[in-house]
Scaffold this motif. Structure first.
Motif, PDB file in Angstrom:
ATOM      1  N   CYS A 145      -2.705   5.015  -1.208  1.00  0.00           N
ATOM      2  CA  CYS A 145      -1.333   4.879  -0.547  1.00  0.00           C
ATOM      3  C   CYS A 145      -0.356   5.673  -1.778  1.00  0.00           C
ATOM      4  CB  CYS A 145      -0.983   3.634  -0.286  1.00  0.00           C
ATOM      5  SG  CYS A 145      -1.917   3.018   1.185  1.00  0.00           S
ATOM      6  N   PRO A 146       0.603   6.378  -1.363  1.00  0.00           N
ATOM      7  CA  PRO A 146       1.596   6.745  -2.515  1.00  0.00           C
ATOM      8  C   PRO A 146       2.354   5.627  -3.240  1.00  0.00           C
ATOM      9  CG  PRO A 146       2.442   7.297  -0.200  1.00  0.00           C
ATOM     10  CD  PRO A 146       1.119   6.882   0.007  1.00  0.00           C
ATOM     11  N   ASP A 147       2.579   5.965  -4.260  1.00  0.00           N
ATOM     12  CA  ASP A 147       3.365   4.809  -5.073  1.00  0.00           C
ATOM     13  C   ASP A 147       4.922   4.745  -5.028  1.00  0.00           C
ATOM     14  OD1 ASP A 147       3.501   6.952  -6.739  1.00  0.00           O
ATOM     15  OD2 ASP A 147       2.713   5.930  -8.346  1.00  0.00           O
ATOM     16  N   LEU A 149       8.096  -4.740   3.386  1.00  0.00           N
ATOM     17  CA  LEU A 149       6.866  -5.471   3.859  1.00  0.00           C
ATOM     18  C   LEU A 149       6.000  -4.789   4.631  1.00  0.00           C
ATOM     19  CD1 LEU A 149       5.450  -8.085   4.439  1.00  0.00           C
ATOM     20  CD2 LEU A 149       6.718  -8.052   6.568  1.00  0.00           C
ATOM     21  N   VAL A 150       4.611  -4.549   3.857  1.00  0.00           N
ATOM     22  CA  VAL A 150       3.688  -3.919   4.467  1.00  0.00           C
ATOM     23  C   VAL A 150       2.630  -4.555   5.043  1.00  0.00           C
ATOM     24  CG1 VAL A 150       2.128  -2.128   4.248  1.00  0.00           C
ATOM     25  CG2 VAL A 150       4.175  -1.790   3.007  1.00  0.00           C
ATOM     26  N   LEU A 151       2.144  -4.490   6.447  1.00  0.00           N
ATOM     27  CA  LEU A 151       1.097  -5.308   7.004  1.00  0.00           C
ATOM     28  C   LEU A 151      -0.080  -4.381   7.033  1.00  0.00           C
ATOM     29  CD1 LEU A 151       3.294  -6.286  10.263  1.00  0.00           C
ATOM     30  CD2 LEU A 151       3.024  -7.491   7.963  1.00  0.00           C
ATOM     31  N   PHE A 152      -1.240  -4.990   6.957  1.00  0.00           N
ATOM     32  CA  PHE A 152      -2.712  -4.470   6.819  1.00  0.00           C
ATOM     33  C   PHE A 152      -3.502  -5.167   7.819  1.00  0.00           C
ATOM     34  CE2 PHE A 152      -2.531  -7.493   3.311  1.00  0.00           C
ATOM     35  CZ  PHE A 152      -3.937  -8.152   3.631  1.00  0.00           C
ATOM     36  N   VAL A 157       4.125   3.854   1.734  1.00  0.00           N
ATOM     37  CA  VAL A 157       4.414   3.505   0.151  1.00  0.00           C
ATOM     38  C   VAL A 157       4.028   2.176  -0.196  1.00  0.00           C
ATOM     39  CG1 VAL A 157       6.204   4.124  -1.532  1.00  0.00           C
ATOM     40  CG2 VAL A 157       6.157   5.232   0.455  1.00  0.00           C
ATOM     41  N   LEU A 158       3.378   1.919  -1.328  1.00  0.00           N
ATOM     42  CA  LEU A 158       2.996   0.836  -1.907  1.00  0.00           C
ATOM     43  C   LEU A 158       3.631   0.694  -3.526  1.00  0.00           C
ATOM     44  CD1 LEU A 158      -0.350   0.000  -0.612  1.00  0.00           C
ATOM     45  CD2 LEU A 158       1.716  -1.036   0.016  1.00  0.00           C
ATOM     46  N   TYR A 215       5.683  -6.564  -0.882  1.00  0.00           N
ATOM     47  CA  TYR A 215       5.055  -7.646  -0.057  1.00  0.00           C
ATOM     48  C   TYR A 215       4.279  -7.242   0.937  1.00  0.00           C
ATOM     49  CZ  TYR A 215       8.120 -11.015  -2.317  1.00  0.00           C
ATOM     50  OH  TYR A 215       8.751 -12.255  -3.134  1.00  0.00           O
ATOM     51  N   VAL A 216       2.911  -7.820   0.848  1.00  0.00           N
ATOM     52  CA  VAL A 216       1.820  -7.370   1.999  1.00  0.00           C
ATOM     53  C   VAL A 216       1.427  -8.487   2.865  1.00  0.00           C
ATOM     54  CG1 VAL A 216       1.153  -5.379   0.698  1.00  0.00           C
ATOM     55  CG2 VAL A 216      -0.044  -7.486   0.209  1.00  0.00           C
ATOM     56  N   ALA A 217       1.089  -8.507   3.877  1.00  0.00           N
ATOM     57  CA  ALA A 217       0.613  -9.538   4.805  1.00  0.00           C
ATOM     58  C   ALA A 217      -0.484  -8.901   5.778  1.00  0.00           C
ATOM     59  CB  ALA A 217       1.565 -10.221   5.814  1.00  0.00           C
TER      60      ALA A 217
END
Length: 464
Positions: free
Chosen positions: A158-160, A199-202, A238-239, A244-246
């Protein structure tokens, strides 16, 4: 047999085999989710036969996956792996031109210590297509961990930060979307969101479920910056450090660890959005992290429970036993206890207590609120011992892997394939009905047979 404790959850570990599908089956749903991908499974003919049987119904859909079959010469290290993989990848590029090629390693590549991670960067530079290496082999605990391995490998890619060109393109697209709208309308749409960190969900979910969960969070003023995986590899989120991730699935502990350690993201430890109770708890936890007071969730949950009453009448007061297969057991058991069922035992191939800590606490809380005994949680269960416990407990339903379903049915025990919950849409408020549809199907079938006069389909001497 130990009695379930009421003070705290009782964890045990046995020494059984992992009775589960091979993790390379994750290709079945991931190649459909990531539309510009191609999956190359590197293994023996046995792997190919498994994929043909597991996904044979898709033969006319031109699936974007293939087998690179290892022959005796490859296994004895007499041939050049690089040249053969290069030939295959060039053919894939010529025929399909994907945005990414995912190499799925198998048990054989592990045993012969095939250096896929060493081959991939060189070949990627030659053919000009990203190559992601994921060792989704049968050495994992459960077949769902194949997805975990692939997503962990993609998390590193994932792009920073968003490229400047992409930012300008997004701004241009946003201007087109806002064209014809009044400034007040645009401002009102932006005002729907509160100011919070990205916020990114996975977790790989069908597109309708992704839309549902995104809209549920939008109602609370929370913007989802991206999903891992995205519909297209070129749209990976983008990370940046501090994002935050959930997670949305209980089997993604490796991905969660990668996001925290490699990408320096902050993990929101929440119960998983399975069932109306889990969906509400998931949203509430995310809201609490961002300092948002959730609105209307109690009414939303109550409305869903009211719509499920016809199913709840069938299972209320009945018992369900989990033999263990796909790592969804804790979340499903918690939901079914809230539905009014009792769960004497939860078998699970592997238990990551850190990643599932919020779900375990929610399970404990649910049992206390429903006034039922806490289930016994058995990691890596021994199936022979489980059969003896099933014989003593006489549960109304056993959720099990496909290998044990027919033998149990032959002994007069109602069963449901656990793999069906993996492929069904079970996340979010509106999909709770789909879970109960699966759970109640064998019970409804038996009721219909009784109405027709078929009360005994099993000979007495065949019972356990």
């Amino acid at each position: 047999m130990s009695v379930a404790q009421t003070e705290a959850l009782n964890f045990e570990c046995e020494t059984g085999n992992y009775h589960t599908f091979c993790p390379i089956s994750c290709v079945a749903w991931l190649y459909q989710k990531i539309e510009d991908s191609f999956f190359l499974v590197i293994g023996t003919k046995t792997c190919g036969y498994f994929l043909q049987n597991a996904m044979g119904v898709m033969i006319f859909a031109e699936p974007r996956y293939a087998m690179a079959e290892l022959e005796e010469g490859d296994i004895s290290a007499q041939l050049n792996d690089y040249d053969e993989l290069k030939r295959l990848c060039e053919q894939i590029k010529r025929d399909r031109n994907p945005s990414v090629i995912v190499w799925i390693g198998t048990c054989t590549t592990e045993i012969i210590k095939m250096d896929l991670e060493g081959l991939a960067p060189k070949l990627e530079a030659e053919i000009g297509i990203p190559i992601v290496v994921a060792r989704a082999n049968g050495l994992d605990y459960a077949f769902t961990q194949g997805e975990d391995t692939v997503l962990a490998a993609m998390a590193v890619r994932c792009p920073d930060k968003a490229p400047e060109a992409e930012k300008s393109d997004r701004n241009a697209i946003q201007k087109l979307l806002n064209f014809g709208k009044k400034k007040e309308e645009v401002a009102q749409e932006e005002a729907e969101y509160v100011n919070h960190p990205p916020l990114v969900l996975f977790g790989s979910l069908p597109d309708p479920v992704v839309t549902q969960l995104t809209l549920e969070l939008k109602k609370q003023g929370i913007r989802v910056s991206g999903w891992l995986p995205a519909k297209r590899y070129t749209e990976l989120p983008v990370l940046e450090e501090g994002y935050y991730v959930a997670g949305v699935n209980p089997f993604l502990s490796r991905t969660a660890t990668t996001l925290m350690r490699r990408r320096k993201c902050k993990l929101i430890g929440a119960p998983f959005p399975i069932g109306p109770d889990g969906s509400r708890a998931w949203i509430e936890k995310i809201c609490s992290v961002f300092g948002v007071t959730p609105q209307g969730l109690e009414e939303r949950e109550a409305q869903i429970w009211a719509s499920l009453e016809d199913y709840l009448q069938l299972i209320r007061g009945k018992s369900v036993f989990f033999m263990g297969d796909n790592l969804l057991e804790i979340s499903l058991a918690r939901f079914l206890i809230r539905c009014g069922m009792t769960v004497p035992e939860i078998g699970i191939p592997y238990m990551d207590k850190r990643y599932q800590a919020a779900e375990l606490a929610f399970l404990e809380k649910t049992c206390q609120e429903m006034g039922v005994a806490l289930p016994r949680i058995v990691e890596k269960p021994d199936n022979y011992n489980q059969i003896q416990r099933i014989k003593e407990l006489h549960p109304d339903l056993v959720i099990t892997g496909m290998a044990h379903a027919n033998p149990l049915e032959a002994r007069g025990i109602n069963t449901k394939w656990s793999v069906e919950f993996t492929f069904a849409q079970i996340h979010g408020f509106t999909n709770a009905r789909d879970i109960l549809e699966l759970v109640t199907r064998p019970l409804r079938r038996n009721n219909n047979l009784k109405d027709l006069g078929w009360e005994k389909l099993v000979k007495e001497e065949a019972k356990v």
